[in-house]
Structures are given as structure tokens and as C-alpha cells.
Design an enzyme around this catalytic site. Structure first.
Site, PDB file in Angstrom:
ATOM      1  N   THR A 271      -7.762   8.672   9.334  1.00 55.04           N
ATOM      2  CA  THR A 271      -7.268   7.466   8.676  1.00 55.04           C
ATOM      3  C   THR A 271      -7.106   6.286   9.639  1.00 55.04           C
ATOM      4  OG1 THR A 271      -5.004   8.245   9.024  1.00 55.04           O
ATOM      5  CG2 THR A 271      -6.044   8.792   6.913  1.00 55.04           C
TER       6      THR A 271
ATOM      7  N   LYS B  13       0.841  -1.199   0.000  1.00 59.51           N
ATOM      8  CA  LYS B  13       0.000   0.000   0.000  1.00 59.51           C
ATOM      9  C   LYS B  13       0.876   1.249   0.000  1.00 59.51           C
ATOM     10  CE  LYS B  13      -1.598  -1.551   3.789  1.00 59.51           C
ATOM     11  NZ  LYS B  13      -2.314  -1.816   5.060  1.00 59.51           N
TER      12      LYS B  13
ATOM     13  N   GLY C 266      -7.508   3.004  11.348  1.00 60.84           N
ATOM     14  CA  GLY C 266      -8.135   1.739  10.991  1.00 60.84           C
ATOM     15  C   GLY C 266      -8.163   1.450   9.507  1.00 60.84           C
ATOM     16  N   THR C 267      -7.459   2.246   8.708  1.00 60.80           N
ATOM     17  CA  THR C 267      -7.483   2.048   7.253  1.00 60.80           C
ATOM     18  C   THR C 267      -6.959   0.667   6.869  1.00 60.80           C
ATOM     19  OG1 THR C 267      -7.113   4.418   6.966  1.00 60.80           O
ATOM     20  CG2 THR C 267      -6.747   3.027   5.060  1.00 60.80           C
ATOM     21  N   GLY C 268      -5.787   0.292   7.408  1.00 54.42           N
ATOM     22  CA  GLY C 268      -5.198  -0.992   7.054  1.00 54.42           C
ATOM     23  C   GLY C 268      -6.016  -2.170   7.548  1.00 54.42           C
ATOM     24  N   CYS C 269      -6.568  -2.056   8.741  1.00 55.39           N
ATOM     25  CA  CYS C 269      -7.422  -3.122   9.282  1.00 55.39           C
ATOM     26  C   CYS C 269      -8.644  -3.322   8.398  1.00 55.39           C
ATOM     27  CB  CYS C 269      -7.871  -2.777  10.698  1.00 55.39           C
ATOM     28  SG  CYS C 269      -6.544  -2.478  11.869  1.00 55.39           S
TER      29      CYS C 269
END
Length: 272
Positions: A210, A178, A212-215
Site C-alpha cells: 500500500t 479516506k 504511496g496509495t495516498g500520493c
């Protein structure tokens, strides 16, 4: 949806008391994509949008017990791991997944929170590389995590490409690196599965919300895989959903706020 047709997914991750990341974000995302969510909690954090105040790892036998009973009873079609905190937890979760294999395993190598707080012990990084990467159908690092896992410098699209290939060579089935942390007007994400490369480009959103974006992204991928869809399709749906959730962030909290998990699903991702 009849219960016999309801796919099940498992998240193995930490609890975020602020509700924006970790187990909470994963379960919200599973539900949004029409998947029944189950969980194995690896750590309890004292956390809000401003940062992580404390981390309390759950005893290993409790974590692996959660994994085993969920797999034995509910037979999840996909799972993801997020925050694992310590080397013992990394190795124990890897052992549980080897003993109870789930083909659609998404590895989100959570190392640092959006606030900058460290979420993985230094001695656990090598264990992630050695024990979890070879089990993963796909690994979803951001640029910082990709650098730590590969030892490469990831500062541009060429760096994304090199890191993705290195992660697949290290054993992952595929790598989605990412590029949201890169400079420039576009957010660039790159998927490599050992045969085919796909690149997504979106205009960069000017937002601090942003958390919690990756979760959310990795949970959306796991949900799509649980529903039996191919990897490229589910990554496409996950990226589009996160972009919409970022654009609709509700502005909660006094720091990096959460996404809007009520955001609309992209075309083709709705329930069958």
C-alpha cells in the site's frame, strides 16, 4: 497529443528514494493520466518499502523558487502538495500559492508514512490547518490525518462524515476523507463539497503493498482537475485507479511494496 493541448500539473512534495510514493508516485500518476508533470521537491528522504531512514528538508528559498519558475513558465492548471515536513515549509509554500494562485489545488496532508514513520513536525500541523486548508479546492486526509486536523474521532462512516464537514467549515473547498484504515470488509471513502455527499465502497483488498496509495490518489485527482473535469468525476476515476493499482501491485521490496502505476485507467478517464 499536441503540446498546446497537453495540460500541466505541479506536485510540491518530498522525494522517495524507493520510488513508490512522493514525487516519484505523483509524476508516474500524472503521466498515466495524460498530464505533463512538473515538481517542486520539498525534502529528500532516505526511504524504501521498509521505512524512512532519514529526512533532509530542502531550503525554503529553493522550494519556493521551484514553485515560482514552474508557474511562471509552464502555467500548471492544477497542483498538489504532499510531504512538507516543517512549519517553515508549510508557511512558505502557502505564501507562494497565495502569490501565484492555482485554483485547482489538492492538499494531501501527508503526516505519517505507510511504515508508521512521521513525516510532518508537530508544530507544522496548525500551520497546515491555518494556511493551506483555506487555499485547497479539496483536501484528502486518511482517518488518522482527519483526526489530527479536526480533533474529532474518526472510527466509522459517521466519523468520516463529521470530519469532512469540519474540514470544509475550516476553509477547504471540499474534503475527501479516506476510510481505508477503518475496520470492516469494505473500504469506504466519503466526499463532501459543502452541498453534496458521495460515498464510495470497495471490497477491502488483503495486501501489504500500500506504499504511496495516498500520493497516487491525490495526484490522480490533480491530474483530472488539470484536464478540466469536475471534482466528483475525477475523484471517482482516482479511486477506481488506485483500487486497480493495489490489485496489481508488483510485490517489490521487503516491506510495504508500491502500487502498479501501469494499472489500466477506469472507463472515461482515458486521454481525449
Amino acid at each position: 497529443m499536441p503540446s498546446a493541448a497537453l495540460p500541466v500539473a505541479l506536485t510540491i512534495a518530498g522525494s522517495d528514494s524507493g520510488g513508490g510514493a512522493g514525487i516519484q508516485a505523483d509524476l508516474k500518476t500524472f503521466h498515466r493520466f495524460g498530464v505533463f508533470g512538473t515538481s517542486a521537491i520539498t525534502a529528500v528522504t532516505v526511504q524504501d518499502t521498509r521505512g524512512v531512514r532519514a529526512v533532509h528538508p530542502i531550503p525554503l528559498e529553493v522550494v519556493t523558487g521551484q514553485i515560482e519558475v514552474v508557474i511562471d513558465d509552464l502555467a500548471p492548471a492544477a497542483c498538489k502538495t504532499g510531504m512538507l515536513a516543517t512549519r517553515d515549509l508549510v508557511e512558505g509554500v502557502a505564501d507562494a500559492l497565495r502569490r501565484h494562485p492555482i485554483a485547482a489545488y489538492v492538499l494531501d496532508p501527508v503526516m505519517v508514512a505507510t511504515s508508521g514513520d512521521k513525516l510532518l513536525d508537530d508544530d507544522a500541523v496548525a500551520a497546515v490547518r491555518a494556511h493551506l486548508l483555506p487555499l485547497a479546492a479539496v483536501v484528502t486526509p486518511n482517518t488518522d490525518e482527519a483526526e489530527i486536523l479536526t480533533g474529532l474521532t474518526v472510527r466509522d462512516e459517521a466519523g468520516l462524515r463529521a470530519a469532512a464537514r469540519a474540514l470544509v467549515e475550516a476553509g477547504a473547498g471540499a474534503a475527501l476523507v479516506k476510510g481505508g484504515h477503518l475496520e470492516g470488509p469494505e473500504a469506504v471513502d466519503l466526499l463532501w463539497d459543502g452541498r453534496r455527499e458521495r460515498v464510495w465502497r470497495h471490497p477491502r483488498l488483503d495486501t501489504d503493498d500500500t506504499h504511496g496509495t495516498g500520493c497516487t490518489l491525490s495526484a490522480a485527482i490533480a491530474a483530472g482537475l488539470a484536464r478540466g473535469r469536475d471534482l466528483e468525476t475525477v475523484v471517482d476515476h482516482a479511486i477506481e485507479f488506485v483500487a486497480a493499482a493495489l490489485a496489481r501491485a508488483p510485490g517489490l521490496g521487503k516491506g510495504h511494496g508500491p502500487l502498479d502505476h501501469f494499472a489500466p485507467l477506469p472507463p472515461g478517464a482515458a486521454l481525449d
